[in-house]
Design a protein around this motif. Structure first.
Motif, PDB file in Angstrom:
ATOM      1  N   ASP A  62       0.827  -1.213   0.000  1.00  0.00           N
ATOM      2  CA  ASP A  62       0.000   0.000   0.000  1.00  0.00           C
ATOM      3  C   ASP A  62       0.861   1.262   0.000  1.00  0.00           C
ATOM      4  OD1 ASP A  62      -2.140  -1.631   0.008  1.00  0.00           O
ATOM      5  OD2 ASP A  62      -2.742  -1.269   2.087  1.00  0.00           O
ATOM      6  N   GLU A  91     -10.545   8.942  -1.397  1.00  0.00           N
ATOM      7  CA  GLU A  91     -10.096   7.619  -0.935  1.00  0.00           C
ATOM      8  C   GLU A  91     -10.333   6.621  -2.064  1.00  0.00           C
ATOM      9  OE1 GLU A  91      -8.740   7.156   1.984  1.00  0.00           O
ATOM     10  OE2 GLU A  91      -9.268   9.010   3.040  1.00  0.00           O
ATOM     11  N   GLN A 121       0.722   3.992  -2.836  1.00  0.00           N
ATOM     12  CA  GLN A 121       0.439   5.383  -2.463  1.00  0.00           C
ATOM     13  C   GLN A 121       1.525   6.319  -2.995  1.00  0.00           C
ATOM     14  OE1 GLN A 121      -2.240   6.772  -0.229  1.00  0.00           O
ATOM     15  NE2 GLN A 121      -1.415   8.533  -1.337  1.00  0.00           N
ATOM     16  N   GLY A 136      -9.596   2.858  -2.358  1.00  0.00           N
ATOM     17  CA  GLY A 136      -9.054   1.630  -1.761  1.00  0.00           C
ATOM     18  C   GLY A 136      -7.986   1.974  -0.749  1.00  0.00           C
ATOM     19  N   PRO A 137      -6.809   1.427  -0.956  1.00  0.00           N
ATOM     20  CA  PRO A 137      -5.765   1.627   0.044  1.00  0.00           C
ATOM     21  C   PRO A 137      -5.115   3.005  -0.020  1.00  0.00           C
ATOM     22  CG  PRO A 137      -4.920   0.330  -1.784  1.00  0.00           C
ATOM     23  CD  PRO A 137      -6.372   0.549  -2.058  1.00  0.00           C
TER      24      PRO A 137
END
Lengths: 292, 244
Positions: A4, A133, A8, A135-136
């Motif tokens: 993640d 937002e 990100q 998902g992760p």
């Protein structure tokens, strides 16, 4: 470190890269077509960012609606600078031109400091100040908007340069201004428009910067270095390559930031650039000749 | 008025070297004039003065009766003077048809595309309409440059060595197309070292040596003029001996 975090960082890098593309395209256009090293590029970025801050945060105007007025003002300013300065220096050597533009940089920076002081500014973007937002990952809406607008503008510029007659003439002007003149193009008029467009794109870069980052009038040298990095990496080939180069720089910056302290990021980026130039001196274009 | 271009007493120096030294000649309306002379005689400088690349130190260039000496290339294109080069200077990164459309950038209209397509057909380049100019052969680039010079319907086309370094078939196409355009009223000034080609093509020839016009008139008359022969061949053994 989990996946993640990497996803990100990658998403952040793409969004940041979009902004970098916006920061660099004005410099690329003026350098690629008119062969002018516009040292004042970064101060125009900051000046436009401050003007945008004044309109949006100072006067409470709509953040999206204020993009066009800032860019249009910069275009008019570009017309004036070309007529009053760049055109007069057309036959001077590069060092004279660079010195003149450095003078413009100092003047504009001084004016910016007089008006807005040296305080760091952050634009209050109202309804754009949300987080999406997915998902992760979570990303600021402002960065998504800024990146999408930049991609739209650069893709639009690419199609303008490659699919319109004026775009063809600009590419012809870039290749050989003397012949362009001899076939009947009003080179002065076209050059003025290209220059003004380059200034307008610099201002656009300032707006997307202001939408996504805090900034102050005296840190513009950093953005000049970043814009040059993107231009050198992308080559003076096209708006699309400038965008791709911006995305690469953005992604490298955020991905490297996962593994090493932030202060070493520049070292890595410029190291990669140095190696890239040694291996492929013409940048991403792979072309020996400019096509814009 | 019988002349489309009248040149009187044209002078151009670079530092201490006088490249064009009082040249005077005329291009008749609808005529084809050859400009010959040995290397360094001032032919290309003369072309550069005629199309505004250089400004003369003194002298007069009248185009269609109006004084145009020292005017910019762009202004001279508007006045009806266009130009081709010894080494074709096409815009290599854009397509053939875009090369033709650039001269009419400031006067948009769909009819220009049709005209450009007709001109490409005129020199047999229709199949290369959308080919980048860099992918054309040297001869094809010369033909493309030639029709680019015709896009604005010029009154006179200045051509620098149109037959140099091209395949004989291209040379023949070029010659035929020059004659066709000339029959429609376009005048030409052609600089060339290929004198047999010029004598077949031109109504008159101007010969320059050391920056000055030393002979002009009927091609047969000029090419047999002793001054022209001497300019090309140099002085005889006695002459060389005199100069030491």
């Amino acid at each position: 470190m989990n996946i993640d975090t990497i996803v990100q960082a990658f998403a952040n890098g793409l969004l940041l890269g979009g902004v970098y593309g916006g920061l660099a395209i004005g410099l690329s256009l003026i350098l690629g077509v008119l062969r002018i090293v516009n040292i004042a590029h970064s101060v125009i970025i900051i000046f436009a960012g401050l003007l945008y801050w004044q309109l949006v945060t100072g006067f409470g105007l709509d953040p999206l609606a204020m993009i066009l007025p800032v860019v249009a003002l910069a275009y008019l300013f570009g017309l004036v600078v070309h007529r009053g300065m760049a055109q007069q220096l057309a036959r001077e050597d590069n060092s004279t031109v660079m010195l003149a533009f450095f003078g413009l940089l100092v003047v504009l920076e001084s004016i910016a400091v007089m008006i807005w002081t040296t305080d760091t500014r952050t634009v209050a973007l109202g309804y754009l100040a949300n987080v999406i937002e997915l998902g992760p990952i979570s990303v600021p809406l402002t960065r998504v908007v800024a990146a999408l607008i930049t991609v739209g503008v650069l893709v639009g510029l690419h199609f303008f340069l490659t699919r319109t007659l004026t775009g063809s003439a600009i590419r012809g002007l870039s290749q050989n201004p003397d012949v362009a003149s001899m076939v009947g193009i009003d080179v002065t008029r076209l050059s003025r428009r290209v220059f003004a467009a380059g200034i307008a794109f610099a201002a656009f870069g300032g707006v997307v910067l202001a939408m996504t980052q805090s900034f102050n009038p005296q840190e513009h040298y950093r953005w000049l270095a970043w814009a040059f990095l993107v231009v050198i990496l992308g080559g003076l080939g096209s708006a699309l390559r400038t965008l791709i180069a911006g995305l690469i720089v953005g992604v490298i910056e955020t991905m490297v930031g996962i593994f090493i302290p932030f202060q070493y990021t520049y070292l890595v980026l410029y190291g990669i650039l140095a190696v890239a130039l040694l291996v492929r001196s013409e940048g991403l274009s792979g072309a020996k000749q400019r096509i814009i | 008025m019988s002349s489309i271009i009248e040149v009187q007493g044209l002078v151009k120096s670079f530092g201490g070297m006088t490249a064009v030294n009082g040249a005077s000649f005329e291009i008749p309306r609808g005529g084809i004039v050859g400009l010959i002379g040995p290397n360094g005689s001032g032919k290309t400088t003369t072309l550069n003065l005629l199309n505004g690349v250089l400004a003369p130190d003194s002298g007069s260039i009248r185009v269609d009766g109006e004084e145009r000496a020292g005017r910019s290339s762009t202004a001279l294109v508007k006045a009806g003077v266009t130009r081709t080069f010894q080494n074709a200077r096409v815009f290599s990164t854009i397509t053939a048809i875009e090369n033709l459309l650039i001269p009419v950038l400031h006067s948009p209209g769909r009819h220009w595309t049709e005209k450009a397509e007709r001109l490409l057909e005129f020199v047999g380049l229709s199949s290369h309409r959308d080919t980048p100019a860099s992918e054309l052969s040297g001869g094809q680039q010369k033909l493309l440059e030639f029709v680019r010079a015709l896009m604005t319907d010029p009154k006179v086309v200045l051509m620098d060595e149109p037959f140099a370094g091209v395949h004989p078939s291209v040379k023949e196409v070029m010659r035929a197309r020059i004659l066709e355009r000339n029959a429609e009223g376009t005048a030409f000034l052609i600089v060339s070292h290929e004198i047999p080609d010029l004598t077949r093509l031109c109504s008159s020839i101007v010969c320059m040596a050391e920056g000055a016009v030393i002979a002009s008139g009927d091609p047969a008359h000029v090419t047999s003029d002793p001054r022209v022969i001497e300019a090309y061949l140099g002085h005889g053994p006695a002459g060389r001996g005199e100069r030491g």
